[in-house]
Design an enzyme around this catalytic site. Structure first.
Site, PDB file in Angstrom:
ATOM      1  N   SER A   1       0.847  -1.202   0.000  1.00 49.79           N
ATOM      2  CA  SER A   1       0.000   0.000   0.000  1.00 49.79           C
ATOM      3  C   SER A   1       0.875   1.241   0.000  1.00 49.79           C
ATOM      4  O   SER A   1       1.992   1.245   0.545  1.00 49.79           O
ATOM      5  CB  SER A   1      -0.893   0.019   1.239  1.00 49.79           C
ATOM      6  OG  SER A   1      -1.582   1.260   1.349  1.00 49.79           O
TER       7      SER A   1
ATOM      8  N   TYR B   1      -2.160   0.063  10.196  1.00 51.01           N
ATOM      9  CA  TYR B   1      -2.239  -0.377   8.797  1.00 51.01           C
ATOM     10  C   TYR B   1      -0.987   0.043   8.037  1.00 51.01           C
ATOM     11  O   TYR B   1      -0.371  -0.754   7.323  1.00 51.01           O
ATOM     12  CB  TYR B   1      -3.485   0.223   8.147  1.00 51.01           C
ATOM     13  CG  TYR B   1      -3.658  -0.147   6.689  1.00 51.01           C
ATOM     14  CD1 TYR B   1      -4.255  -1.354   6.328  1.00 51.01           C
ATOM     15  CD2 TYR B   1      -3.215   0.705   5.671  1.00 51.01           C
ATOM     16  CE1 TYR B   1      -4.412  -1.702   4.989  1.00 51.01           C
ATOM     17  CE2 TYR B   1      -3.376   0.364   4.341  1.00 51.01           C
ATOM     18  CZ  TYR B   1      -3.963  -0.831   4.001  1.00 51.01           C
ATOM     19  OH  TYR B   1      -4.110  -1.193   2.680  1.00 51.01           O
TER      20      TYR B   1
END
Length: 259
Positions: free
Chosen positions: A151, A165
């Site tokens: 990501s 995250y």
């Protein structure tokens, strides 16, 4: 010696087989569908078996070339069980896409130890166990492709995601390099794809419309990413002739992060 091992060629396999984790919906189902369209036999796994089975049936109502299976990526033994199921069903596995992920938006100082652990176990433990189990299996066969879904948050610290995250996805980038170095001599490539914000329900559900508009305005190309293109990137990294690329991280973030 062929790129797949002594005496082994693609002609020995009726279809190439790919396992996509977290494929019950969202980006995972898009990736699985792209592989299916290209002639792969596809195993769609999800924490919820019914969700995975439904997604697989939508791809292939006959059940011959798509199957939905339960897989808790936090459990290494679960990867072993799924690997064995697929080898028994289709004879081999050629590609693993570690897509399963868990995102939670929380203020940095409010993240509890339990919340941090829950996110990291899915986003970092999952790819680690997948790379271990399938990396060893691929290495024994002399051929394999692993694609980890990272990501943008793991590169820039995140903007609309939680710190847990972002930290876990940063770990995925490092794991990719570690496994690539270990498995490269055995005919196995390990790469990562790092998307920026994608045009997916999970993105639209996790931020307010005003915040989403701000995010879109901040992207140089002016729009959220297209999941179908992320799937195409995975397909290319999984290709037989992609052996020159390993340990790489391919960015698709609309220009939000340039290097």
């Amino acid at each position: 010696m062929s790129p797949h091992g002594i005496g082994e060629t693609w002609e020995d396999d009726t279809h190439r087989v790919v396992l996509v984790t977290g494929a019950g919906g969202g980006l995972g189902s898009c990736i699985a569908g792209r592989f299916f369209d290209r002639g792969y036999r596809v195993a769609l796994t999800d924490l919820d078996e019914q969700t995975a089975a439904k997604a697989a049936t939508e791809l292939d109502p006959t059940g011959q070339n798509a199957v939905g299976l339960a897989l808790d990526v936090r459990d290494k033994d679960a990867f072993v069980r799924v690997r064995d199921q697929l080898v028994e069903r289709w004879g081999a596995v050629h590609v693993l896409v570690n897509n399963a992920g868990y995102s939670k938006v929380e203020p940095l100082m409010d993240i509890s130890p339990e919340s941090f652990d829950a996110v990291v176990r899915t986003n970092l433990d999952g790819p680690f166990f997948g790379c271990q189990v399938f990396g060893a299996y691929f290495a024994e066969r002399g051929y394999g492709r692993i694609v980890n879904i990272g990501s943008l948050a793991g590169q820039n610290g995140g903007t609309a995601t939680g710190a847990h995250y972002a930290a876990s996805k940063g770990g995925v980038a490092t794991l990719t390099k570690v496994f690539a170095r270990e498995l490269g001599p055995h005919g196995v490539t390990v790469n990562a794809v790092s998307p920026g914000p994608q045009d997916l329900p999970v993105v639209r559900d996790s931020v307010t419309p005003d915040r989403l508009a701000q995010i879109e305005a901040s992207i140089p190309v002016g729009r959220l990413g297209r999941p179908a293109f992320i799937a195409d990137m995975c397909l290319l990294l999984a290709a037989e002739h992609a052996d020159a690329v390993t340990g790489a991280c391919w960015d698709a973030n609309g220009g939000l992060y340039m290097r």
